[in-house]
Design a protein around this motif. Structure first.
Motif, short mmCIF file in Angstrom:
data_model
loop_
_atom_site.label_atom_id
_atom_site.label_comp_id
_atom_site.label_asym_id
_atom_site.label_seq_id
_atom_site.Cartn_x
_atom_site.Cartn_y
_atom_site.Cartn_z
N PHE A 1 -0.39 -2.15 -8.89
CA PHE A 1 0.49 -3.21 -8.38
C PHE A 1 0.49 -4.40 -9.34
N ASP A 2 1.61 -5.09 -9.36
CA ASP A 2 1.76 -6.28 -10.18
C ASP A 2 2.25 -7.41 -9.27
N PHE A 3 2.29 -8.63 -9.81
CA PHE A 3 2.80 -9.79 -9.06
C PHE A 3 4.00 -10.34 -9.81
N TYR A 4 5.02 -10.74 -9.06
CA TYR A 4 6.20 -11.34 -9.69
C TYR A 4 6.72 -12.47 -8.82
N SER A 5 7.02 -13.61 -9.46
CA SER A 5 7.62 -14.68 -8.67
C SER A 5 8.84 -15.22 -9.41
N HIS A 6 9.84 -15.63 -8.65
CA HIS A 6 11.11 -16.01 -9.26
C HIS A 6 11.67 -17.25 -8.59
N TYR A 7 12.08 -18.23 -9.41
CA TYR A 7 12.71 -19.43 -8.84
C TYR A 7 14.20 -19.42 -9.16
N ASP A 8 15.02 -19.59 -8.13
CA ASP A 8 16.47 -19.70 -8.31
C ASP A 8 16.85 -21.16 -8.10
N PRO A 9 17.16 -21.88 -9.19
CA PRO A 9 17.41 -23.33 -9.07
C PRO A 9 18.65 -23.66 -8.24
N ILE A 10 19.54 -22.69 -8.05
CA ILE A 10 20.74 -22.96 -7.25
C ILE A 10 20.38 -22.97 -5.76
N SER A 11 19.71 -21.92 -5.31
CA SER A 11 19.36 -21.86 -3.88
C SER A 11 18.11 -22.69 -3.58
N GLY A 12 17.33 -23.01 -4.62
CA GLY A 12 16.07 -23.74 -4.42
C GLY A 12 14.95 -22.84 -3.91
N GLU A 13 15.16 -21.51 -3.99
CA GLU A 13 14.16 -20.61 -3.42
C GLU A 13 13.23 -20.01 -4.47
N VAL A 14 11.91 -20.21 -4.24
CA VAL A 14 10.93 -19.44 -5.00
C VAL A 14 10.64 -18.24 -4.12
N LYS A 15 10.79 -17.05 -4.68
CA LYS A 15 10.44 -15.85 -3.91
C LYS A 15 9.32 -15.12 -4.65
N SER A 16 8.29 -14.74 -3.91
CA SER A 16 7.16 -14.05 -4.53
C SER A 16 7.08 -12.61 -4.03
N TYR A 17 6.61 -11.76 -4.93
CA TYR A 17 6.59 -10.33 -4.62
C TYR A 17 5.34 -9.66 -5.19
N LEU A 18 4.94 -8.56 -4.54
CA LEU A 18 4.05 -7.60 -5.17
C LEU A 18 4.97 -6.47 -5.65
N VAL A 19 4.63 -5.84 -6.77
CA VAL A 19 5.49 -4.79 -7.33
C VAL A 19 4.66 -3.51 -7.48
N SER A 20 5.16 -2.42 -6.96
CA SER A 20 4.49 -1.14 -7.17
C SER A 20 4.92 -0.64 -8.55
N ILE A 21 3.97 -0.59 -9.50
CA ILE A 21 4.44 -0.29 -10.86
C ILE A 21 4.62 1.21 -11.09
N GLU A 22 4.23 2.02 -10.11
CA GLU A 22 4.61 3.44 -10.21
C GLU A 22 4.93 4.00 -8.84
N LYS A 23 5.55 5.17 -8.85
CA LYS A 23 5.85 5.83 -7.57
C LYS A 23 4.51 6.24 -6.98
N GLN A 24 4.24 5.90 -5.75
CA GLN A 24 2.95 6.23 -5.15
C GLN A 24 3.07 6.36 -3.65
N ASP A 25 2.10 7.10 -3.12
CA ASP A 25 2.05 7.38 -1.70
C ASP A 25 0.68 6.90 -1.24
N ILE A 26 0.63 5.90 -0.38
CA ILE A 26 -0.68 5.33 -0.01
C ILE A 26 -1.01 5.67 1.43
N PHE A 27 -2.23 6.17 1.63
CA PHE A 27 -2.66 6.49 2.99
C PHE A 27 -3.34 5.28 3.61
N PHE A 28 -2.86 4.88 4.78
CA PHE A 28 -3.46 3.79 5.55
C PHE A 28 -4.25 4.45 6.69
N ARG A 29 -5.56 4.60 6.46
CA ARG A 29 -6.40 5.36 7.39
C ARG A 29 -6.29 4.82 8.81
#
Ligand code: AVI
Length: 323
Positions: free
Chosen positions: A239-267
């Motif tokens: 996983f990676d982290f990405y954040s983006h600011y759009d000066p027009i909307s004034g919104e900073v949006k933050s994300y986690l990014v799955s850097i590969e296709k994966q299947d995660i088991f939540f026990r």
């Protein structure tokens, strides 16, 4: 799949578990930013507030430290009053404001409201030390309910919603929240809200994606929580982290990014959740405002703007409104 459904109905899911299931069934996947704040996340947030790039804390501190007396005067209280704070955090900035209020002749009571008893205990210990003359009664619980209880008395009130907390709500929620505040305040009561203002986009970008990776760790802590509390078999290097600011909307949006296709088991959820390569998990909105938007919000939600209090750089505003 049917087997999993049966199992899930038997599992007593935590609020976190329920919201992860719900948020991961949407597109884009999302997790509410309220889950940042377990003990570790709250500690990381304190580190964020200390970072030079995260200008918000210092700016608001400066406003409350330098303009506390003017804020008091603008409130125009003429009898014993009450200061109520929603989501007080470590209370450091509020202490500055209360210090000024204590130098005035009128007596008042301070009621911080927080869902976390730990946060309230820490705050109480600090207040006793730094402001021994302050009268306070802390309220632990859902702050909407506590606010409603407080509204039943006739005491003039100043409600504090500081620290740009409002920026973490989406537009429709902001309106609902401010209307809720309005419905729990009497005519003449005041609301002081901290708004982070639109500014050089580079400044904002750095505040939400700092070079030391503290904000990244703040977001990655959500993966820790999923591992610890939901038994998720996560390899964090995927996983990676990405954040983006759009000066027009004034919104900073933050994300986690799955850097590969994966299947995660939540026990603990008895569920596999799949992620596409580069799929996003939306973790937080931190909205920046301009004065026109702030004044429109006040008018839309039953308030009248009394005065805006700015820091010397004009980065942040504590806006005082009257019911
Ligand atoms: C709590 N809240 C106002 C912070 C903000 O600026 O949106 C949380 C935060 N997220 C990343 N850095 C700080």
């Amino acid at each position: 799949m049917a087997i999993y459904r049966n199992k899930i109905s038997e599992i007593n899911l935590s609020e976190f578990g329920k919201e992860v299931l719900e948020g991961f069934s949407q597109s884009p996947k999302s997790i509410s930013s309220k889950f940042f704040y377990n003990d570790k996340g709250s500690q990381i947030f304190r580190e964020i507030m200390d970072m030079p790039e995260y200008y918000l804390t210092n700016c608001e501190f400066e406003i409350l430290q330098n303009k506390g007396n003017t804020i008091f005067e603008a409130c125009q209280f003429d009898q014993t009053y009450r200061v109520v704070e929603l989501g007080a955090g470590d209370g450091l900035k509020t202490t500055e404001l209360l210090r000024h209020f204590l130098t005035q002749d009128l007596s008042f009571n301070f009621s911080p409201i927080d869902i976390s008893s730990g946060a309230i205990q820490t705050l109480e210990a600090k207040l006793k030390k730094s402001l021994p003359k302050l009268k306070f009664d802390s309220l632990i619980g859902d702050y909407y309910k506590e606010l409603h209880k407080l509204s039943q008395t006739g005491t003039p009130t100043l409600l504090l919603f500081l620290g740009s907390n409002i920026g973490n709500y989406k537009d429709s929620e902001v309106i609902d929240l401010l209307k809720l505040f309005a419905s729990n305040l009497k005519k003449g009561d005041k609301l002081l809200t901290g708004f982070d203002l639109k500014k050089n986009p580079q400044t904002i970008k750095l505040a939400y994606d700092d070079p030391k990776g503290i904000t990244r760790a703040f977001n990655m802590n959500l993966l820790d929580r999923m591992q610890e509390e939901l038994g998720a078999e996560i390899d964090q290097s995927k996983f990676d982290f990405y954040s983006h600011y759009d000066p027009i909307s004034g919104e900073v949006k933050s994300y986690l990014v799955s850097i590969e296709k994966q299947d995660i088991f939540f026990r603990n959820l008895q569920q596999h959740i799949s992620f596409e390569k580069n799929e996003l998990i939306y973790t937080e909105l931190s909205k920046k405002y301009d004065l026109e938007q702030i004044e429109k919000l006040a008018a839309q939600t039953g308030f009248e703007v009394v005065e805006h209090f700015f820091d010397s750089k004009g980065y942040f505003v504590d806006s005082l409104w009257k019911r």
